[in-house]
Design an enzyme around this catalytic site. Structure first.
Site, PDB file in Angstrom:
ATOM      1  N   ASP A  14       0.896  -1.255  -0.001  1.00 39.89           N
ATOM      2  CA  ASP A  14       0.145  -0.006  -0.068  1.00 39.89           C
ATOM      3  C   ASP A  14       0.878   1.222   0.064  1.00 39.89           C
ATOM      4  OD1 ASP A  14      -1.861  -1.997   0.272  1.00 39.89           O
ATOM      5  OD2 ASP A  14      -2.724  -1.046   1.990  1.00 39.89           O
ATOM      6  N   ASP A  52      -4.482  -0.888  -1.666  1.00 39.70           N
ATOM      7  CA  ASP A  52      -5.996  -0.687  -0.732  1.00 39.70           C
ATOM      8  C   ASP A  52      -6.687   0.129  -2.090  1.00 39.70           C
ATOM      9  OD1 ASP A  52      -6.860  -1.231   1.584  1.00 39.70           O
ATOM     10  OD2 ASP A  52      -7.108   0.988   2.068  1.00 39.70           O
ATOM     11  N   HIS A  54     -10.530   0.715  -2.437  1.00 47.33           N
ATOM     12  CA  HIS A  54     -12.036   0.764  -2.039  1.00 47.33           C
ATOM     13  C   HIS A  54     -13.116   1.467  -3.193  1.00 47.33           C
ATOM     14  CE1 HIS A  54     -10.268  -0.647   1.570  1.00 47.33           C
ATOM     15  NE2 HIS A  54      -9.864   0.609   2.011  1.00 47.33           N
ATOM     16  N   HIS A  58     -17.608   2.344   0.573  1.00 47.66           N
ATOM     17  CA  HIS A  58     -16.957   1.560   1.163  1.00 47.66           C
ATOM     18  C   HIS A  58     -17.359   1.437   2.861  1.00 47.66           C
ATOM     19  CE1 HIS A  58     -13.573  -1.098   3.076  1.00 47.66           C
ATOM     20  NE2 HIS A  58     -14.082  -1.972   2.116  1.00 47.66           N
ATOM     21  N   HIS A  87     -10.669   6.959   1.656  1.00 46.50           N
ATOM     22  CA  HIS A  87      -8.979   6.970   1.154  1.00 46.50           C
ATOM     23  C   HIS A  87      -9.189   5.726   0.001  1.00 46.50           C
ATOM     24  CE1 HIS A  87      -9.656   3.660   4.025  1.00 46.50           C
ATOM     25  NE2 HIS A  87      -8.731   2.966   3.639  1.00 46.50           N
ATOM     26  N   LYS A 112      -6.814  -5.066  -3.022  1.00 44.73           N
ATOM     27  CA  LYS A 112      -7.741  -5.543  -1.885  1.00 44.73           C
ATOM     28  C   LYS A 112      -8.719  -4.448  -1.188  1.00 44.73           C
ATOM     29  CE  LYS A 112      -4.159  -4.279   1.351  1.00 44.73           C
ATOM     30  NZ  LYS A 112      -4.813  -3.230   2.033  1.00 44.73           N
ATOM     31  N   CYS A 157      -2.170  -2.734   7.597  1.00 45.73           N
ATOM     32  CA  CYS A 157      -1.922  -3.870   6.672  1.00 45.73           C
ATOM     33  C   CYS A 157      -0.647  -4.653   6.854  1.00 45.73           C
ATOM     34  CB  CYS A 157      -2.066  -3.172   5.242  1.00 45.73           C
ATOM     35  SG  CYS A 157      -3.704  -2.420   4.922  1.00 45.73           S
TER      36      CYS A 157
END
Ligand code: VGL
Ligand code: ZN
Length: 210
Positions: A14, A52, A54, A58, A87, A112, A157
């Site tokens: 990330d 990351d 989203h 989310h 984010h 993810k 993470c």
């Protein structure tokens, strides 16, 4: 510590604009990991970058929880969910890799947290702790046995990825100077390192890697 280029894989977690200074969920010193990471990348045959990633609706975004604010804890689908500022929205600038990260040599980009109702800190399992990302199978099919972890954030993470990797039987090395943490709630980074140590994670400085 020595890198075995064939048995080992470098997981760059990330390193995205939103986790760097100026970003929506900035990790203090987040961009300082880029130098050490770029120096490590050429030593590995298998390099994975995670993102990351989203959707705007989310479950982890406080903006989707009327009456709630970032960093509050709620329960969603039976899972404790810490709320964050919006984010790493799919396709946004904040979700892009930080400029300067040498992303070209990565053989896999793993996204993810892409499902609206399920968050994912770990690069191996989503936060229901049972949904796999598929990375486990990818690594095993290549004969990878040891994961070298770097990136953001060391208390989220990176931490969950390291713990899951140990549970799945991988050797895990965290490159200390190539990670930074959110440290929310305060003390979280120290607790994460303690828990990782207890789980058999090893730590190294990038300058001490051969
Ligand atoms: C992360 C909080 C929320 C991370 C991702 O990459 O550590 N932290 N989403
Ligand atoms: Zn996230």
């Amino acid at each position: 510590m020595t890198i075995d280029a064939d048995r080992g894989a470098l997981l760059v977690v990330d390193v995205q604009n939103d986790f760097c200074p100026g970003g929506a969920l900035a990790v203090p010193g987040g961009d300082e990991v880029i130098g050490p990471i770029n120096r490590l990348i050429p030593a590995f045959r298998h390099v994975v970058l995670s993102q990351d990633w989203h959707p705007a609706d989310h479950v982890s975004f406080a903006s989707n929880w009327p009456g709630h604010a970032p960093y509050e804890l709620v329960e969603a689908e039976g899972i404790q969910q810490l709320l964050w500022p919006d984010h790493c929205v799919q396709g946004s600038r904040g979700a892009e890799f930080r400029a300067g990260l040498d992303a070209d040599r990565a053989s896999l980009v793993l996204r993810k947290g892409a499902r609206s109702r399920l968050d994912s800190y770990s690069v191996l399992f989503e936060n229901d702790r049972t949904t796999k990302t598929g990375l486990d199978g990818w690594l095993r099919s290549l004969g990878v046995e040891e994961l070298w972890l770097c990136g953001l954030a060391s208390d989220y993470c990176v931490f969950y990825s390291a713990m899951d990797a140990r549970k799945l039987g991988f050797g895990v090395v965290v490159v200390r100077d190539a990670v930074r943490g959110v440290d929310l709630p305060p003390g979280g980074v120290d607790r994460a390192f303690e828990a990782m140590r207890g789980a058999g994670v090893r730590f190294v400085e990038s300058g001490h890697v051969a």
